[in-house]
Design a protein around this motif. Structure first.
Motif, PDB file in Angstrom:
ATOM      1  N   ARG A   1       3.365   5.831  -2.961  1.00 53.80           N
ATOM      2  CA  ARG A   1       4.543   6.559  -3.448  1.00 53.80           C
ATOM      3  C   ARG A   1       4.530   6.665  -4.971  1.00 53.80           C
ATOM      4  NH1 ARG A   1       7.791   7.512   0.818  1.00 53.80           N
ATOM      5  NH2 ARG A   1       7.859   6.020   2.545  1.00 53.80           N
ATOM      6  N   ALA A   2       4.054   5.619  -5.623  1.00 54.93           N
ATOM      7  CA  ALA A   2       3.966   5.666  -7.088  1.00 54.93           C
ATOM      8  C   ALA A   2       2.966   6.724  -7.541  1.00 54.93           C
ATOM      9  CB  ALA A   2       3.574   4.286  -7.631  1.00 54.93           C
ATOM     10  N   ILE A   3       1.867   6.850  -6.820  1.00 52.04           N
ATOM     11  CA  ILE A   3       0.860   7.864  -7.168  1.00 52.04           C
ATOM     12  C   ILE A   3       1.413   9.265  -6.935  1.00 52.04           C
ATOM     13  CG2 ILE A   3      -1.400   8.808  -6.529  1.00 52.04           C
ATOM     14  CD1 ILE A   3      -2.274   5.914  -5.940  1.00 52.04           C
ATOM     15  N   VAL A   4       2.134   9.450  -5.822  1.00 51.48           N
ATOM     16  CA  VAL A   4       2.740  10.758  -5.547  1.00 51.48           C
ATOM     17  C   VAL A   4       3.757  11.105  -6.634  1.00 51.48           C
ATOM     18  CG1 VAL A   4       4.240  12.026  -3.960  1.00 51.48           C
ATOM     19  CG2 VAL A   4       2.354  10.652  -3.062  1.00 51.48           C
TER      20      VAL A   4
ATOM     21  N   PRO B   1      -8.031  13.870  -5.943  1.00 52.98           N
ATOM     22  CA  PRO B   1      -8.407  13.153  -4.710  1.00 52.98           C
ATOM     23  C   PRO B   1      -7.466  12.000  -4.392  1.00 52.98           C
ATOM     24  CG  PRO B   1     -10.328  13.523  -6.105  1.00 52.98           C
ATOM     25  CD  PRO B   1      -9.128  13.869  -6.920  1.00 52.98           C
ATOM     26  N   PHE B   2      -7.034  11.298  -5.440  1.00 50.83           N
ATOM     27  CA  PHE B   2      -6.113  10.179  -5.251  1.00 50.83           C
ATOM     28  C   PHE B   2      -4.732  10.691  -4.831  1.00 50.83           C
ATOM     29  CE2 PHE B   2      -9.295   8.872  -8.360  1.00 50.83           C
ATOM     30  CZ  PHE B   2      -9.731   7.678  -7.820  1.00 50.83           C
ATOM     31  N   PHE B   3      -4.312  11.825  -5.409  1.00 49.37           N
ATOM     32  CA  PHE B   3      -3.024  12.400  -5.032  1.00 49.37           C
ATOM     33  C   PHE B   3      -3.018  12.775  -3.548  1.00 49.37           C
ATOM     34  CE2 PHE B   3      -2.802  14.309  -9.594  1.00 49.37           C
ATOM     35  CZ  PHE B   3      -2.557  13.051 -10.126  1.00 49.37           C
ATOM     36  N   ASN B   4      -4.099  13.410  -3.109  1.00 49.02           N
ATOM     37  CA  ASN B   4      -4.174  13.854  -1.709  1.00 49.02           C
ATOM     38  C   ASN B   4      -4.142  12.669  -0.751  1.00 49.02           C
ATOM     39  OD1 ASN B   4      -4.314  16.499  -2.587  1.00 49.02           O
ATOM     40  ND2 ASN B   4      -6.548  16.622  -2.411  1.00 49.02           N
ATOM     41  N   ALA B   5      -4.907  11.618  -1.096  1.00 48.13           N
ATOM     42  CA  ALA B   5      -4.934  10.433  -0.235  1.00 48.13           C
ATOM     43  C   ALA B   5      -3.565   9.762  -0.184  1.00 48.13           C
ATOM     44  CB  ALA B   5      -5.985   9.452  -0.732  1.00 48.13           C
ATOM     45  N   ALA B   6      -2.898   9.690  -1.329  1.00 50.31           N
ATOM     46  CA  ALA B   6      -1.578   9.054  -1.379  1.00 50.31           C
ATOM     47  C   ALA B   6      -0.552   9.851  -0.593  1.00 50.31           C
ATOM     48  CB  ALA B   6      -1.115   8.911  -2.833  1.00 50.31           C
ATOM     49  N   ARG B   7      -0.601  11.165  -0.719  1.00 51.15           N
ATOM     50  CA  ARG B   7       0.347  11.999   0.039  1.00 51.15           C
ATOM     51  C   ARG B   7       0.125  11.847   1.542  1.00 51.15           C
ATOM     52  NH1 ARG B   7      -0.460  15.977  -4.396  1.00 51.15           N
ATOM     53  NH2 ARG B   7       1.514  16.063  -5.558  1.00 51.15           N
TER      54      ARG B   7
ATOM     55  N   GLU C   1       0.822  -1.205   0.000  1.00 53.29           N
ATOM     56  CA  GLU C   1       0.000   0.000   0.000  1.00 53.29           C
ATOM     57  C   GLU C   1       0.860   1.260   0.000  1.00 53.29           C
ATOM     58  OE1 GLU C   1      -4.012  -1.532   2.360  1.00 53.29           O
ATOM     59  OE2 GLU C   1      -2.264  -0.870   3.503  1.00 53.29           O
ATOM     60  N   ILE C   2       1.938   1.236   0.769  1.00 54.60           N
ATOM     61  CA  ILE C   2       2.829   2.393   0.824  1.00 54.60           C
ATOM     62  C   ILE C   2       3.534   2.585  -0.513  1.00 54.60           C
ATOM     63  CG2 ILE C   2       4.882   3.350   1.928  1.00 54.60           C
ATOM     64  CD1 ILE C   2       3.991   1.860   4.493  1.00 54.60           C
TER      65      ILE C   2
ATOM     66  N   ASP D   1       5.914   7.793   6.720  1.00 55.43           N
ATOM     67  CA  ASP D   1       7.221   8.366   7.021  1.00 55.43           C
ATOM     68  C   ASP D   1       7.314   8.815   8.476  1.00 55.43           C
ATOM     69  OD1 ASP D   1       8.004   7.866   4.444  1.00 55.43           O
ATOM     70  OD2 ASP D   1       7.713   9.938   3.733  1.00 55.43           O
ATOM     71  N   ALA D   2       6.199   9.335   8.988  1.00 51.22           N
ATOM     72  CA  ALA D   2       6.197   9.802  10.373  1.00 51.22           C
ATOM     73  C   ALA D   2       6.296   8.646  11.346  1.00 51.22           C
ATOM     74  CB  ALA D   2       4.921  10.607  10.643  1.00 51.22           C
ATOM     75  N   GLU D   3       5.643   7.528  11.011  1.00 54.29           N
ATOM     76  CA  GLU D   3       5.649   6.367  11.910  1.00 54.29           C
ATOM     77  C   GLU D   3       6.919   5.560  11.794  1.00 54.29           C
ATOM     78  OE1 GLU D   3       2.095   4.264  10.942  1.00 54.29           O
ATOM     79  OE2 GLU D   3       0.766   5.703  11.948  1.00 54.29           O
TER      80      GLU D   3
END
Length: 280
Positions: free
Chosen positions: A241-244, A265-271, A236-237, A278-280
């Motif tokens: 990243r591919a979408i971003v 919408p897909f870009f926002n969800a992926a980001r 999923e990650i 990255d935070a976790e």
């Protein structure tokens, strides 16, 4: 400790306030939040005993998780007694779960009673009645509200419906919509089937798909399944990243990724997923 309405962990475990022999196991279960319960798991004659015994839950050394307590409803005498007792605890909860919330006033009362210099616990509302759903927008505006939890058993009993996913789909969807609008997390109710991991996994997958941030449980063996389901997979990650990357390459215009159309919408969800990973 200060309340920042921080995003909680995925798995929440709840343990009875009279079972001190289970306190350490709950805290060491791998759940991010462990809650000692002095409401539904304790009979009326035993409330004071549980109220006193539960202070030990917060005095255990080196707990690896956030520690909370589910008090009694503020419409009951026991709820008022709980607040008085909690204000006097030497070892204090990180988080207060308030049951039967139907008004922002419930959250305000808990904050007014317990907030002190250097101590402002997170306050979470259990949403478990038709009246609560009627007043969700007002409840969500309570300034000290950290998040909401779906109380499936009490809700189903109130409306005299079953506990199946289909029977409670509307309530879960309404709660997710209101919580998202208020930018606070929502935690799904436990799965009451203790010995069927397939049902637990299915329920957790549905809760995640619907938008819940995590899920409650009443047995330590449920924790790993919940953590596994709600933690983004490596696949999923990688997809996010591919979408971003595709969004950056297209300058934010509609594009395709692996044969699927992708846009804002897909870009926002992926980001958001990548930032979380990255935070976790």
């Amino acid at each position: 400790m200060t309340s920042t309405s921080r995003r909680p962990g995925r798995a929440w475990i709840i343990t009875p306030g009279l079972r001190r022999d289970r306190f350490e196991a709950a805290q060491e279960s791998g759940a991010a939040v462990a809650v000692v319960d002095i409401e539904d798991s304790v009979a009326l004659p035993d409330k004071q005993t549980a109220r006193t015994a539960s202070e030990a839950f917060f005095a255990l050394p080196g707990s690896p998780c956030t520690l909370g307590i589910r008090m009694n409803s503020l419409t009951t005498l026991d709820g008022i007694k709980d607040l008085i007792a909690l204000a006097a605890y030497a070892a204090r909860p990180d988080l207060i779960v308030v049951p039967k919330v139907e008004s922002p006033r419930d959250i305000e009362l808990v904050a007014a009673t317990l907030d002190a210099e250097g101590y402002t616990p997170d306050i979470w509302a259990l949403i478990e009645s038709p009246r609560a759903f009627d007043t969700l927008p007002a409840i969500m505006r309570a300034p000290r509200l950290g998040g909401v939890i779906f109380g499936s058993a009490d809700y189903a009993a109130s409306v005299r419906c079953g506990l199946s996913w289909d029977a409670l789909r509307y309530a879960r969807s309404a709660l997710i919509n209101a919580a998202t609008a208020a930018n606070i997390p929502a935690i799904d109710a436990p799965t009451w089937e203790l010995d069927n991991p397939d049902i637990l996994r299915r329920d957790a997958e549905r809760a995640k798909e619907l938008g819940f941030y995590g899920k409650g449980c009443v047995h330590p063996r449920h924790v790993k399944v919940i953590n596994d389901i709600f933690t983004p997979t490596a696949e999923e990650i990688a997809q996010a990243r591919a979408i971003v990357a595709a969004a950056d390459a297209s300058g934010g215009s509609v594009t395709t990724v692996d044969g699927q159309m992708r846009g804002t919408p897909f870009f926002n969800a992926a980001r958001a997923l990548v930032a979380k990973a990255d935070a976790e």
